[in-house]
Design an enzyme around this catalytic site. Sequence first.
Site, PDB file in Angstrom:
ATOM      1  N   ARG A  20      -2.912  -6.540  -6.858  1.00 47.65           N
ATOM      2  CA  ARG A  20      -2.349  -6.839  -5.548  1.00 47.65           C
ATOM      3  C   ARG A  20      -1.928  -5.541  -4.873  1.00 47.65           C
ATOM      4  O   ARG A  20      -1.628  -4.547  -5.538  1.00 47.65           O
ATOM      5  CB  ARG A  20      -1.142  -7.768  -5.687  1.00 47.65           C
ATOM      6  CG  ARG A  20       0.025  -7.148  -6.427  1.00 47.65           C
ATOM      7  CD  ARG A  20       1.195  -8.124  -6.501  1.00 47.65           C
ATOM      8  NE  ARG A  20       0.974  -9.148  -7.496  1.00 47.65           N
ATOM      9  CZ  ARG A  20       1.786 -10.191  -7.682  1.00 47.65           C
ATOM     10  NH1 ARG A  20       2.859 -10.331  -6.931  1.00 47.65           N
ATOM     11  NH2 ARG A  20       1.527 -11.083  -8.611  1.00 47.65           N
TER      12      ARG A  20
ATOM     13  N   ASP B 195       0.694  -4.130  -1.596  1.00 46.71           N
ATOM     14  CA  ASP B 195       1.802  -4.555  -0.744  1.00 46.71           C
ATOM     15  C   ASP B 195       1.367  -4.664   0.708  1.00 46.71           C
ATOM     16  O   ASP B 195       0.310  -4.169   1.111  1.00 46.71           O
ATOM     17  CB  ASP B 195       2.964  -3.561  -0.850  1.00 46.71           C
ATOM     18  CG  ASP B 195       3.629  -3.580  -2.216  1.00 46.71           C
ATOM     19  OD1 ASP B 195       3.533  -4.618  -2.901  1.00 46.71           O
ATOM     20  OD2 ASP B 195       4.235  -2.564  -2.591  1.00 46.71           O
TER      21      ASP B 195
ATOM     22  N   ARG C  31       4.862   4.051  -4.210  1.00 46.37           N
ATOM     23  CA  ARG C  31       5.699   4.343  -3.038  1.00 46.37           C
ATOM     24  C   ARG C  31       7.084   4.827  -3.467  1.00 46.37           C
ATOM     25  O   ARG C  31       7.681   5.690  -2.809  1.00 46.37           O
ATOM     26  CB  ARG C  31       5.799   3.109  -2.156  1.00 46.37           C
ATOM     27  CG  ARG C  31       4.482   2.749  -1.475  1.00 46.37           C
ATOM     28  CD  ARG C  31       4.535   1.375  -0.846  1.00 46.37           C
ATOM     29  NE  ARG C  31       5.599   1.303   0.127  1.00 46.37           N
ATOM     30  CZ  ARG C  31       6.112   0.139   0.579  1.00 46.37           C
ATOM     31  NH1 ARG C  31       5.659  -1.016   0.110  1.00 46.37           N
ATOM     32  NH2 ARG C  31       7.075   0.155   1.478  1.00 46.37           N
TER      33      ARG C  31
END
Length: 252
Positions: free
Chosen positions: A56, A58, A201
């Site tokens: 996945r 974000d 991140r």
Amino acid sequence: MQRYFITLRYFIEFSYNGKNYFGYQIQPNAVSVQEEMEKALSTILREEIKTTGAGRTDTGVHAKKIFAHFDMEKVLDQDLSRKLNSFLPPDISVKRIFRVKDDFHARFDATYRTYEYYISLEKNPFTEDSAWQHWRRSLDIDRMNEACKILFEYEDFTSFAKLHTDNKTNICKIYKAEWEQKGSELKFTVSANRFLRNMVRAIVGTMVDIGAGKLKPEDLRKVIENKNRNSAGTSAPAHGLYLVDVGYDFDF
């Protein structure tokens, strides 16, 4: 007479600009890349198609190279990639569709994943949606690369994991981590066997604190050893992050 159906597994290699999507994975009341892909496939193949992605991403994160798999009971048209691109929106592009072993898995058989993160050191209207505009304060790339070496000393990255997720483990093996500067642009490349949600991140945000002089490179050890998300820096903006490669052993 009883009929038997043989299920064939196919891989899709594709890319997307994540600006308009709430990530790759399908979720309620939000537009996702997976939803667009399955809708287009189902329309062309005239049956409900479900896909499984390599992972996945974000909201707002991009993918230059990602894979997903799906199953069919028939041999697909060689022209399916072109047809699929005609049905998909402009910000999703399919490169190829190909057969794999019936038990080959887009997520679990991936051997590594590589991300890149881009930072603009000058105010640049042309990269406003594709790089973190960090021009108000200078960054020391040598300090940031010094901190990168520390990442290889650890495998538990709980401090960079998004809170309250369903991760069974926060153990990851990082293979590569480095910063490069080209003109007014910084690029961070990081490769690992797996990544936690928000991990890249959070690492970038912490590295920027080091580059800006808020932390020393050696402070990264304490951040990691604390195993607490609050010890790390603020997550870098999503629009500067790109999944650029997913590795597999296609030895068949």
